[in-house]
Scaffold this active site. Structure first.
Site, short mmCIF file in Angstrom:
data_model
loop_
_atom_site.label_atom_id
_atom_site.label_comp_id
_atom_site.label_asym_id
_atom_site.label_seq_id
_atom_site.Cartn_x
_atom_site.Cartn_y
_atom_site.Cartn_z
CD1 TRP A 28 11.77 -49.99 -24.52
CD2 TRP A 28 12.50 -49.70 -22.42
NE1 TRP A 28 13.14 -49.99 -24.54
CE2 TRP A 28 13.61 -49.81 -23.27
CE3 TRP A 28 12.72 -49.52 -21.05
CZ2 TRP A 28 14.92 -49.75 -22.81
CZ3 TRP A 28 14.02 -49.45 -20.58
CH2 TRP A 28 15.11 -49.56 -21.46
CG ASP A 86 8.19 -44.54 -23.12
OD1 ASP A 86 8.86 -43.67 -23.70
OD2 ASP A 86 8.70 -45.59 -22.64
CE LYS A 101 16.21 -45.28 -26.61
NZ LYS A 101 15.44 -45.68 -25.44
C1 LIG Z 1 15.16 -46.36 -24.30
C2 LIG Z 1 13.77 -46.40 -23.87
C3 LIG Z 1 13.40 -46.26 -22.51
C4 LIG Z 1 14.41 -46.12 -21.41
O1 LIG Z 1 14.94 -44.85 -21.42
P1 LIG Z 1 15.98 -44.39 -20.29
O2 LIG Z 1 16.06 -42.92 -20.55
O3 LIG Z 1 17.24 -45.12 -20.54
O4 LIG Z 1 15.40 -44.72 -18.97
C5 LIG Z 1 12.06 -46.27 -22.21
N1 LIG Z 1 11.12 -46.42 -23.15
C6 LIG Z 1 11.44 -46.56 -24.46
C7 LIG Z 1 10.36 -46.71 -25.47
C8 LIG Z 1 12.77 -46.56 -24.84
O5 LIG Z 1 13.08 -46.70 -26.15
#
Ligand SMILES: *Cc1c(COP(=O)(O)O)cnc(C)c1O
Length: 357
Positions: free
Chosen positions: A100, A167, A191
């Site tokens: 990511w 993030d 999540k």
């Molecule tokens: C799942 C995830 C993403 C991607 O998220 P989307 O909403 O599917 O674009 C980005 N960063 C992390 C740390 C993730 O776990």
């Protein structure tokens, strides 16, 4: 109804009361005689949900003055470009801690100079780099606080000489966060805070408006600040469930209490991984994630991986296959994952050991 022990990495298990409230609202939203997916997003009933949700974000995370909370579309992946487009003028630094983080860095390269300040690629991202220097001439420094695929986590809010962007897709609302240390926090809801479809952004307003490039209306954070995340139709259903998920967090005592539960839950599984002679963890012990627990079969039992997968599946475990870049197993134990599911997985590992080792 079939009972599943849901360890999916995302979308993933949500609090039962949030799902129940969603079912009710799909039938009749606040006594309007209409479903939540049928009402106008300009109705007072809907606007009240938006306001409640923003307020819960501020209250639960303790977001200081000067920050705005936005609910957008596009997922965390869209934020990879939003961040760079809105903040990168000359140079940005990224902490390369996994897939990511690499994707975020790749997007930034389209907008200016963007470099990895430190990386853990040398050991397949199984640890968090330490002891690196953050140059003071960066427009921002970007981190991924929890590396969903590798099961590593930055568990402290770091001091950063430049704007810190994080993030937090997979560990938001899993522990108290000192928001004042960050200039911007973002993530996909799916999540820890809701279903897929809504993306949260917490941004300190004074960092915006500093880049010289043209910003398309939809890709300018200021548009969404000005319109309270209603410049266009928001993802109403996802926001509704997010709001209910936040209410559940609050009812559980807030982030201190949730964090304690998460520590206890993760320890339960890590202790078994460390004790059981058939399994071992893949992440550096100091950097182990509380959210995504990655483990493999030890060398001696490597050939038993598929057998364990089938064994666990038969006992109701869902989503424990590790990401293909790590292999083995990954149990995602987000806020809403019940301790009983973790106990069931631990039992399963102990039983498998008795039968095979
Ligand atoms: C799942 C995830 C993403 C991607 O998220 P989307 O909403 O599917 O674009 C980005 N960063 C992390 C740390 C993730 O776990």
């Amino acid at each position: 109804m079939k009972v599943a022990h849901n360890f999916n990495a995302g979308p993933c298990v949500l609090p039962k009361p949030a799902v129940a409230a969603a079912i009710d609202a799909l039938q009749d939203f606040k006594g309007t005689g209409m479903s939540v997916i049928e009402v106008s997003h300009r109705s007072k009933e809907w606007e009240a949900v938006m306001e409640e949700c923003r307020t819960l974000w501020k209250e639960i995370l303790g977001i200081p003055e000067g920050y705005k909370v936005l609910f957008l579309g596009g997922g965390a992946s869209m934020q990879f470009l939003y961040v760079a487009m809105n903040l990168l003028e000359k140079k940005a630094g990224y902490l390369e801690t996994g897939v990511w983080a690499k994707k975020a860095l790749k997007e930034a390269k389209g907008f200016g100079e963007a470099v990895a300040i430190a990386s853990s690629a040398d050991k397949n991202f199984s640890y968090i780099p330490k002891g690196y220097q953050i140059p003071s001439d960066l427009d921002y420094f970007h981190i991924t606080t929890n590396n969903t695929i590798y099961g590593t986590e930055i568990k402290e809010d770091m001091d950063c000489p430049v704007n810190l962007v994080a993030d937090m897709s997979s560990d938001i609302m899993s522990r108290p966060v000192d928001v004042s240390k960050y200039a911007l926090i973002y993530g996909g809801a799916q999540k820890n805070v809701g279903p897929a479809g809504v993306t949260f952004v917490i941004v300190r307003e004074d960092i915006l408006g500093k880049v010289s490039r043209y910003l398309p209306t939809m890709l300018d954070y200021r548009t969404h600040i000005k319109e309270d995340s209603m410049f266009n139709t928001p993802p109403v259903f996802s926001i509704f469930v997010m709001n209910e998920t936040l209410k559940w967090i609050k009812a559980n005592g807030g982030l201190q209490a949730v964090h304690k539960m998460n520590v206890d839950k993760a320890n339960l599984l890590y202790n078994e991984i460390d004790r059981n002679k058939m399994f071992e963890g893949t992440a550096a012990v100091a950097d182990r994630s509380l959210m995504n627990i990655c483990f493999v079969m030890t060398e001696q039992y490597k050939d038993k991986e598929e057998a364990f997968m089938a064994f666990a599946k038969e006992r109701g475990m869902v989503g424990i296959k590790g990401h293909r870049s790590v292999g083995g197993f990954r149990a995602s134990v987000y806020n809403a994952c019940p301790v009983d599911s973790i106990k069931a997985l631990v039992d399963c590992m102990q039983e498998f050991e008795k039968l095979n080792a």
